[in-house]
Design an enzyme around this catalytic site. Structure first.
Site, PDB file in Angstrom:
ATOM      1  N   HIS A   1       0.988  -0.878   0.360  1.00 43.70           N
ATOM      2  CA  HIS A   1       0.170  -0.563  -0.144  1.00 43.70           C
ATOM      3  C   HIS A   1       0.737   0.959   0.247  1.00 43.70           C
ATOM      4  CE1 HIS A   1      -2.668   3.583   1.756  1.00 43.70           C
ATOM      5  NE2 HIS A   1      -3.634   2.424   0.093  1.00 43.70           N
TER       6      HIS A   1
ATOM      7  N   GLU B   1      -3.758   2.125  -7.465  1.00 42.30           N
ATOM      8  CA  GLU B   1      -4.478   3.585  -6.441  1.00 42.30           C
ATOM      9  C   GLU B   1      -4.122   5.015  -6.381  1.00 42.30           C
ATOM     10  OE1 GLU B   1      -6.591   1.503  -2.942  1.00 42.30           O
ATOM     11  OE2 GLU B   1      -4.710   1.498  -2.270  1.00 42.30           O
TER      12      GLU B   1
END
Ligand code: PGA
Length: 255
Positions: A96, A169
């Site tokens: 992430h 993302e």
């Protein structure tokens, strides 16, 4: 062939153990009859066991927010893929952008984590990629996405039953309250799919890969992401912390 949509909740470090259990219970109830796609929640490590107990027998699956690349040994503070499987995880988020930025996680680390997760039957890596605002502004997005994929997936060749999820993302959209333009997300997903096709070939990409979007998705903006051809699902942060809101998002994207 239409791919099953996947909606993954990333609770980050937003909830206590008690809050994680309470939210899992609400989500389990909300999704009791939901069959339109795959749904998973990713609590913090400490909450995994208890949330697994809550979700057992339901159609909401469990995932982790991180994982380590070794299976056993002197690695203080780390958790291996087999233990994640043992506590009921079916997904592991890897790389992430918050971990890349704050904990200096590199794509070499990410590659090792993806390999380790693929070694465990039934555990699917969710690999996060995405450009920064600076990279986007200077028109380097396509190059960055291609490079991130090449590094994350170097030397990996998934077997027929192994699934890999790539989460696009854009870093600047995460937690900003504003998702990117749907057409832009669709374009980035197309670049990702083309890159994967080049690395693995069309057939393998169609069988083994899903590409999901993450970054400020909410029930207000999700509608405009519904019909996009290249979007196989969502990684949802803020909007997954409320069962009703998360349910709305999942219901919309699977329409
Ligand atoms: P957000 O987070 O939906 O709150 O922007 C998404 C993510 O970081 O995975």
């Amino acid at each position: 062939m239409k791919r099953e949509k996947i909606i993954i909740a990333n609770w980050k470090m937003q909830l206590s153990l008690a809050e994680s259990i309470a939210l899992a219970k609400k989500i389990k109830t909300k999704f009791a009859k939901f069959k339109a796609g795959a749904v998973a929640v990713c609590p913090n490590f400490v909450a995994l066991c208890e949330v697994n107990k809550v979700l057992k027998g339901s159609n909401v699956k469990l995932g982790s927010q991180n994982v380590f690349w070794m299976e056993k040994g002197a690695y203080t503070g780390e958790v291996p893929p087999s233990v994640l499987k043992e506590v009921g995880c079916e997904y592991a988020i890897i790389g992430h952008s918050e971990r890349r930025a704050i904990l200096r996680e590199s794509y070499e680390d990410i590659n090792k984590k993806v390999r380790a997760v693929l070694n465990i039957n039934g555990l699917t890596p969710v690999i996060c990629i995405g450009e920064s605002w600076e990279e986007r502004k200077t028109d380097r997005r396509d190059f960055i996405l291609t490079e991130q994929l090449q590094l994350a997936l170097a030397g990996i060749d998934p077997m027929s039953k192994q699934k890999i999820i790539v989460a696009y993302e854009p870093i600047w959209a995460i937690g900003s309250g504003t998702a990117i333009e749907p057409s832009e997300a669709d374009y980035a997903h197309k670049i990702i799919r083309l890159t994967l096709n080049q690395i693995f070939g069309l057939q393998k990409v169609a069988n083994n890969f899903s590409i999901i979007y993450g970054g400020s998705i909410s029930s207000k903006n999700v509608k405009s992401f519904v019909d996009l051809e290249n979007i196989d699902g969502l990684l949802v942060g803020g909007a997954s912390l409320d069962a009703e809101e998360f349910f709305k998002v999942a219901t919309e994207i699977t329409k």
